[in-house]
Scaffold this motif. Sequence first.
Motif, PDB file in Angstrom:
ATOM      1  N   LYS A 223      -0.217  -9.674 -15.750  1.00  0.00           N
ATOM      2  CA  LYS A 223      -0.431  -8.388 -15.081  1.00  0.00           C
ATOM      3  C   LYS A 223      -1.799  -7.837 -15.465  1.00  0.00           C
ATOM      4  N   SER A 224      -2.363  -7.070 -14.553  1.00  0.00           N
ATOM      5  CA  SER A 224      -3.644  -6.397 -14.777  1.00  0.00           C
ATOM      6  C   SER A 224      -4.759  -7.378 -15.131  1.00  0.00           C
ATOM      7  N   ARG A 225      -4.718  -8.558 -14.516  1.00  0.00           N
ATOM      8  CA  ARG A 225      -5.777  -9.538 -14.702  1.00  0.00           C
ATOM      9  C   ARG A 225      -6.139 -10.117 -13.335  1.00  0.00           C
ATOM     10  N   ARG A 226      -7.407 -10.242 -13.052  1.00  0.00           N
ATOM     11  CA  ARG A 226      -7.850 -10.778 -11.774  1.00  0.00           C
ATOM     12  C   ARG A 226      -7.355 -12.217 -11.617  1.00  0.00           C
ATOM     13  N   VAL A 227      -6.812 -12.512 -10.454  1.00  0.00           N
ATOM     14  CA  VAL A 227      -6.412 -13.876 -10.115  1.00  0.00           C
ATOM     15  C   VAL A 227      -7.287 -14.299  -8.935  1.00  0.00           C
ATOM     16  N   VAL A 228      -8.289 -15.108  -9.225  1.00  0.00           N
ATOM     17  CA  VAL A 228      -9.294 -15.495  -8.234  1.00  0.00           C
ATOM     18  C   VAL A 228      -8.924 -16.854  -7.657  1.00  0.00           C
ATOM     19  N   VAL A 229      -8.831 -16.941  -6.314  1.00  0.00           N
ATOM     20  CA  VAL A 229      -8.378 -18.169  -5.662  1.00  0.00           C
ATOM     21  C   VAL A 229      -9.364 -18.567  -4.559  1.00  0.00           C
ATOM     22  N   PRO A 230     -10.189 -19.598  -4.780  1.00  0.00           N
ATOM     23  CA  PRO A 230     -11.121 -20.052  -3.741  1.00  0.00           C
ATOM     24  C   PRO A 230     -10.376 -20.685  -2.566  1.00  0.00           C
TER      25      PRO A 230
ATOM     26  N   PHE B  83       0.674 -10.814  -6.938  1.00  0.00           N
ATOM     27  CA  PHE B  83      -0.275 -10.158  -7.839  1.00  0.00           C
ATOM     28  C   PHE B  83      -0.847  -8.848  -7.314  1.00  0.00           C
ATOM     29  N   GLY B  84      -0.502  -8.473  -6.092  1.00  0.00           N
ATOM     30  CA  GLY B  84      -0.960  -7.197  -5.556  1.00  0.00           C
ATOM     31  C   GLY B  84      -2.468  -7.075  -5.540  1.00  0.00           C
ATOM     32  N   ALA B  85      -2.962  -5.943  -6.033  1.00  0.00           N
ATOM     33  CA  ALA B  85      -4.395  -5.657  -6.004  1.00  0.00           C
ATOM     34  C   ALA B  85      -5.194  -6.569  -6.934  1.00  0.00           C
ATOM     35  N   ASP B  86      -4.528  -7.251  -7.849  1.00  0.00           N
ATOM     36  CA  ASP B  86      -5.234  -8.160  -8.766  1.00  0.00           C
ATOM     37  C   ASP B  86      -5.584  -9.497  -8.109  1.00  0.00           C
ATOM     38  N   PHE B  87      -5.023  -9.748  -6.941  1.00  0.00           N
ATOM     39  CA  PHE B  87      -5.258 -11.017  -6.252  1.00  0.00           C
ATOM     40  C   PHE B  87      -6.585 -10.962  -5.494  1.00  0.00           C
TER      41      PHE B  87
END
Length: 398
Positions: free
Chosen positions: A237-244, A264-268
Amino acid sequence: MKILHIATDSKFIDHAFPVFEKVFPNSNDVAVFTLRMPIKYIKLKPRYIEEKRRVHFSRKPKFSRDFYEKYDLVVFHSLGPLTYPELKNISNDVATIWLGWGFDYYADFLSSPPMLLEKTGTLNVGVNRDYFKSMAARFVRKVVETFQVRTEKVRAVERISVFSPVLPEEYKMVKDSRGWNSFPEYASWNYGTLEDNLIKGFEEEAVVGDGILVGNSATLTGNHAEAFDLLRKLQVKSRRVVVPLSYGDAKLTNKLINIGGECFGADFEPLIDFMPIEDYVDIIKNCGYVIMNHVRQQAVGNIVIMLYLGARVFVRRENPVYNFFTKSGVMLSTIQELEANSELLHQPLTQSERDSNRAIVSEYWSRERAYERTQELVEKALLVKSARRPEAFDEPYQ
């Protein structure tokens, strides 16, 4: 010396061409084979552009045998259905190199173990409109593999002088996958250098956050669904999940955006637009952790970038990438270790581990090593050009 590069519409030829030109100046021509015009990803200006409107039902070579006789060496940048028919018109007097990308040998020769995990396999039904056709094609490949049928692709490979897969380990995997009448010799070669392609503009920088990079493209073999489930299970939670997701299947991209948003909501943070490498690295350097959930070799360039920047990288233990990097001394973690110990997602590499990883990838992917490999690659191809190829395609294709 005259070298012809046969490529498809991909950025990788832009990485390769300057290296070959440095080692063999004014010797290289590029022919691009594409399904559609204009070409999208290549920045250099090819000497030849050939459009093929059909892939599976157009097996005739585009260029004549006389055309190929003008060259001492033909380099295939991947060996897919757009390009491998050209080998029918390349005589034994012309050396050939296959620079493998992965898709061009896993699909045809390395069907085990399955490349898709269970949930992703189920997702495939909803994403792939030709799912049942792909299942039929998989069945045909299995029959071909079991009964050692010599397909056109098999006969094309048997005519190649030198084969350079992405990882050294994959050479034996492909060679042992079936009984060949002959098989190309091995040589080591890689696309891109750190200085010119991978970390240009970010030399000496390091990751600066606890974001999590997942996968490298919108391809099913990334097994994103299972990676998302794992992160949710670990209560990230509360961590950016970056997906190319700028490369690959558009339908899968939309599906993964929906799943990622739910998880992940807004973190995605999906990356859906193709961008210059410097902009891409500027984003992913905020990710101190990387999850590459591929069963097969994939995303090596992304892994190299993140190792250089000091991230903790997780790969599947069964992936050949794991053995390749760990044998080289690189500190890698496995997905299986993360499943057993969630604290690993909160433990950055030590400074000693970061320094060691950077030194190893800097040496292996350096510009100078690229020049050395290119010289050795071409010399070997010229040396073995006709020693191992059968006479199956001696007559010009009619």
